[in-house]
Design an enzyme around this catalytic site. Structure first.
Site, short mmCIF file in Angstrom:
data_model
loop_
_atom_site.label_atom_id
_atom_site.label_comp_id
_atom_site.label_asym_id
_atom_site.label_seq_id
_atom_site.Cartn_x
_atom_site.Cartn_y
_atom_site.Cartn_z
N SER A 1 0.86 -1.19 0.00
CA SER A 1 0.00 0.00 0.00
C SER A 1 0.90 1.23 0.00
CB SER A 1 -0.84 0.00 1.28
OG SER A 1 -1.48 1.25 1.49
N TYR B 1 -2.53 -0.94 10.41
CA TYR B 1 -2.41 -1.12 8.96
C TYR B 1 -1.08 -0.57 8.46
CZ TYR B 1 -4.01 -1.00 4.05
OH TYR B 1 -4.15 -1.20 2.69
P1 NAD Z 1 -11.40 -6.25 -0.08
O1 NAD Z 1 -11.99 -6.10 1.28
O2 NAD Z 1 -12.24 -5.97 -1.27
O3 NAD Z 1 -10.79 -7.72 -0.25
C1 NAD Z 1 -10.03 -8.33 0.76
C2 NAD Z 1 -9.91 -9.80 0.49
O4 NAD Z 1 -9.21 -10.41 1.59
C3 NAD Z 1 -11.28 -10.52 0.40
O5 NAD Z 1 -11.23 -11.53 -0.58
C4 NAD Z 1 -11.43 -11.13 1.78
O6 NAD Z 1 -12.28 -12.28 1.81
C5 NAD Z 1 -9.98 -11.51 2.05
N1 NAD Z 1 -9.75 -11.77 3.47
C6 NAD Z 1 -9.99 -10.97 4.54
N2 NAD Z 1 -9.70 -11.61 5.69
C7 NAD Z 1 -9.24 -12.83 5.33
C8 NAD Z 1 -8.77 -13.97 6.07
N3 NAD Z 1 -8.74 -13.98 7.41
N4 NAD Z 1 -8.39 -15.06 5.38
C9 NAD Z 1 -8.46 -15.09 4.01
N5 NAD Z 1 -8.88 -14.04 3.27
C10 NAD Z 1 -9.27 -12.94 3.94
O7 NAD Z 1 -10.09 -5.33 -0.06
P2 NAD Z 1 -9.18 -4.72 -1.24
O8 NAD Z 1 -9.36 -3.26 -1.23
O9 NAD Z 1 -9.36 -5.47 -2.50
O10 NAD Z 1 -7.71 -4.99 -0.62
C11 NAD Z 1 -6.85 -6.00 -1.11
C12 NAD Z 1 -5.43 -5.67 -0.69
O11 NAD Z 1 -5.03 -4.43 -1.29
C13 NAD Z 1 -5.25 -5.51 0.82
O12 NAD Z 1 -4.02 -6.07 1.23
C14 NAD Z 1 -5.23 -4.01 1.00
O13 NAD Z 1 -4.53 -3.61 2.14
C15 NAD Z 1 -4.52 -3.58 -0.28
N6 NAD Z 1 -4.76 -2.19 -0.65
C16 NAD Z 1 -6.01 -1.75 -0.95
C17 NAD Z 1 -6.17 -0.42 -1.31
C18 NAD Z 1 -7.51 0.13 -1.68
O14 NAD Z 1 -7.61 1.34 -1.85
N7 NAD Z 1 -8.53 -0.67 -1.85
C19 NAD Z 1 -5.07 0.44 -1.35
C20 NAD Z 1 -3.82 -0.04 -1.04
C21 NAD Z 1 -3.67 -1.37 -0.68
#
Ligand code: NAD
Length: 263
Positions: A145, A158
């Site tokens: 991130s 985080y």
């Molecule tokens: P999201 O909530 O849409 O998806 C998260 C995924 O992780 C889901 O499939 C969920 O089921 C899974 N998950 C959560 N807890 C779990 C567990 N205990 N065991 C197995 N799977 C689990 O989130 P996202 O926005 O797609 O985020 C995905 C990644 O990208 C994360 O690591 C997040 O920190 C990173 N990220 C997101 C953003 C953003 O703006 N969305 C920005 C930077 C980084």
């Protein structure tokens, strides 16, 4: 560049939603067989699995390992190598968020964020590396991130976890540098996924402002382009890293954040 990936095998953790699902779709479109992972309704996950396989003509499996449980993470990797006889790509993507002042931060939320966002990256990589080393080739791509590089208030767990992912990425990359296995981190800015949509509501509550004000003054305030990053933009970098063209990119912490961390 992507046709060379045809027939490879990838695990994408946390791929039942958001970025992980989009990255799994892009890999499948490049001919990569996929192991999906993540939480959710069983029927919805099966529909996602079957849809990916049908759209792209690849084999798609699902493993429900809970990323807080090291033995289940090891089982995810072991079942993949047993089923396919190979593991070419590991995308460590699963992640959660909790927004709170440090002094009020719930202890279980701290522990879950460190387990899912940081420790699972170690556990999955630890399990995947022997097969990749034996093959003389592999790609570990950690979805970190912008918060691996800079901080925001109220996100202590985080930010700590994502800075940890950057450190782990660099250390593992050095260890594996002569093995044909690369380890890199992609650092997105804000992508409009369910995780961010939940944060808009949380931040509005924590800061005592409207959701519109959070979008305008908090979220896109950090992103100089004033645009959300798209999953397709992240997928483009992932496919490059996985291809032969990406072989010399190792231990890199790669920002895809519209200039956020340039400030
Ligand atoms: P999201 O909530 O849409 O998806 C998260 C995924 O992780 C889901 O499939 C969920 O089921 C899974 N998950 C959560 N807890 C779990 C567990 N205990 N065991 C197995 N799977 C689990 O989130 P996202 O926005 O797609 O985020 C995905 C990644 O990208 C994360 O690591 C997040 O920190 C990173 N990220 C997101 C953003 C953003 O703006 N969305 C920005 C930077 C980084």
């Amino acid at each position: 560049m992507t046709s060379e990936l045809r027939g490879q095998v990838a695990i994408v953790t946390g791929s039942t939603s958001g970025i992980g699902l989009g990255l799994a779709e892009a890999l499948a479109a490049a001919g990569v067989n996929i192991v999906l992972n993540g939480l959710g309704d069983a029927a919805a996950i099966e529909a996602t699995r079957a849809g990916l396989a049908a759209r792209h003509g690849v084999e798609v499996r699902y493993h429900g390992a809970d990323m807080t449980r090291p033995a289940e993470i090891a089982g995810l990797v072991a079942s993949t190598t047993a089923a396919f006889g190979r593991l070419d790509i590991l995308v460590n993507n699963a992640g959660i968020q909790h927004v709170s002042p440090v002094e009020d931060f719930p202890l279980d939320a701290w522990d879950r964020i460190i387990a899912i966002n940081l420790s699972s990256v170690f556990h999955a990589s630890r399990a995947a590396i022997p097969a990749m080393k034996a093959a003389g080739r592999g790609r570990i791509v950690n979805i970190a991130s912008a918060h691996a590089l800079v901080a925001s208030p109220f996100k202590s767990a985080y930010v700590a976890a994502k800075h940890g992912v950057a450190g782990f990425t660099k250390s593992a990359a050095l260890e594996l540098a002569t093995s044909g296995v690369t380890v890199n981190a992609i650092c997105p800015g804000y992508v409009k996924t369910p995780l961010v949509e939940a944060q808009i509501a949380d931040q509005a509550r924590t800061r005592g402002i409207s959701e519109e004000a959070v979008m305008r003054d908090v979220i896109l305030a950090a992103q100089p382009t004033k645009q959300f990053v798209t999953v397709e933009q992240l997928a483009g970098l992932l496919l490059y890293l996985c291809a032969g063209a990406g072989a010399s990119v190792n231990g890199a912490i790669l920002s895809v954040d519209g200039g956020w961390t340039a400030a």
